[in-house]
Design a protein around this motif. Sequence first.
Motif, PDB file in Angstrom:
ATOM      1  N   ALA A 157       0.813  -1.227   0.000  1.00 42.68           N
ATOM      2  CA  ALA A 157       0.000   0.000   0.000  1.00 42.68           C
ATOM      3  C   ALA A 157       0.840   1.267   0.000  1.00 42.68           C
ATOM      4  O   ALA A 157       0.380   2.310  -0.471  1.00 42.68           O
ATOM      5  N   ASN A 173      -7.379   6.177  -1.633  1.00 40.10           N
ATOM      6  CA  ASN A 173      -6.416   5.615  -0.680  1.00 40.10           C
ATOM      7  C   ASN A 173      -5.932   6.690   0.294  1.00 40.10           C
ATOM      8  O   ASN A 173      -5.583   7.788  -0.099  1.00 40.10           O
ATOM      9  N   GLN A 228      -4.226   2.870   5.501  1.00 37.24           N
ATOM     10  CA  GLN A 228      -5.200   1.882   5.031  1.00 37.24           C
ATOM     11  C   GLN A 228      -4.451   0.702   4.431  1.00 37.24           C
ATOM     12  O   GLN A 228      -3.803   0.832   3.396  1.00 37.24           O
ATOM     13  N   CYS A 270      -8.586  -3.802   7.269  1.00 38.13           N
ATOM     14  CA  CYS A 270      -9.816  -3.747   6.461  1.00 38.13           C
ATOM     15  C   CYS A 270     -10.806  -4.754   7.040  1.00 38.13           C
ATOM     16  O   CYS A 270     -10.419  -5.840   7.481  1.00 38.13           O
ATOM     17  N   TRP A 301      -3.557  -3.230  -0.385  1.00 41.54           N
ATOM     18  CA  TRP A 301      -4.735  -2.349  -0.397  1.00 41.54           C
ATOM     19  C   TRP A 301      -5.464  -2.525  -1.709  1.00 41.54           C
ATOM     20  O   TRP A 301      -4.845  -2.846  -2.726  1.00 41.54           O
ATOM     21  N   TYR A 319     -11.470  -1.148  -0.008  1.00 40.50           N
ATOM     22  CA  TYR A 319     -11.095  -1.053   1.412  1.00 40.50           C
ATOM     23  C   TYR A 319     -12.208  -0.434   2.256  1.00 40.50           C
ATOM     24  O   TYR A 319     -12.822   0.571   1.860  1.00 40.50           O
TER      25      TYR A 319
END
Length: 130
Positions: free
Chosen positions: A75, A86, A90, A95, A122, A126
Amino acid sequence: MCAKVPPRGAAMHQPMNILATREKMTFKASITRRVLMVKTVAASCATLSVLSAQAQTMLLESDSQAKTLGYKADASKIDKKQQPRNEAGQICSNCILYQGAANSTLGGCPLFPGKQVAAKAWCSAYAKKG
Ligand code: SF4
């Protein structure tokens, strides 16, 4: 010339006591062996289960579903211009859809059945856990 005769009762019970003790020991050893076998089988099943989970294919970014959802295995390498949804922090492991155990590096995701996603990955689906 006469053999010494043991006192009445004592000689007759001693061999039976020894036999009874041996039977108890054999019985205990048998139970211990069974418990050991059951524990060994249980441990083997647990190991197979872990190996089975690890044997699942790692999701690749080149997977067509992964491309559709903008999946990135890391990510931190997401291009924010391409993925404006994004936000920092995250990742799959936080998640709501991530099925891996706490502190795992890989886990399942219902959006990618039969595949493992990286905990630090990611995708655009998400949703923050809890
Ligand atoms: Fe990761 Fe969640 Fe996307 Fe699944 S839905 S790949 S767990 S971010």
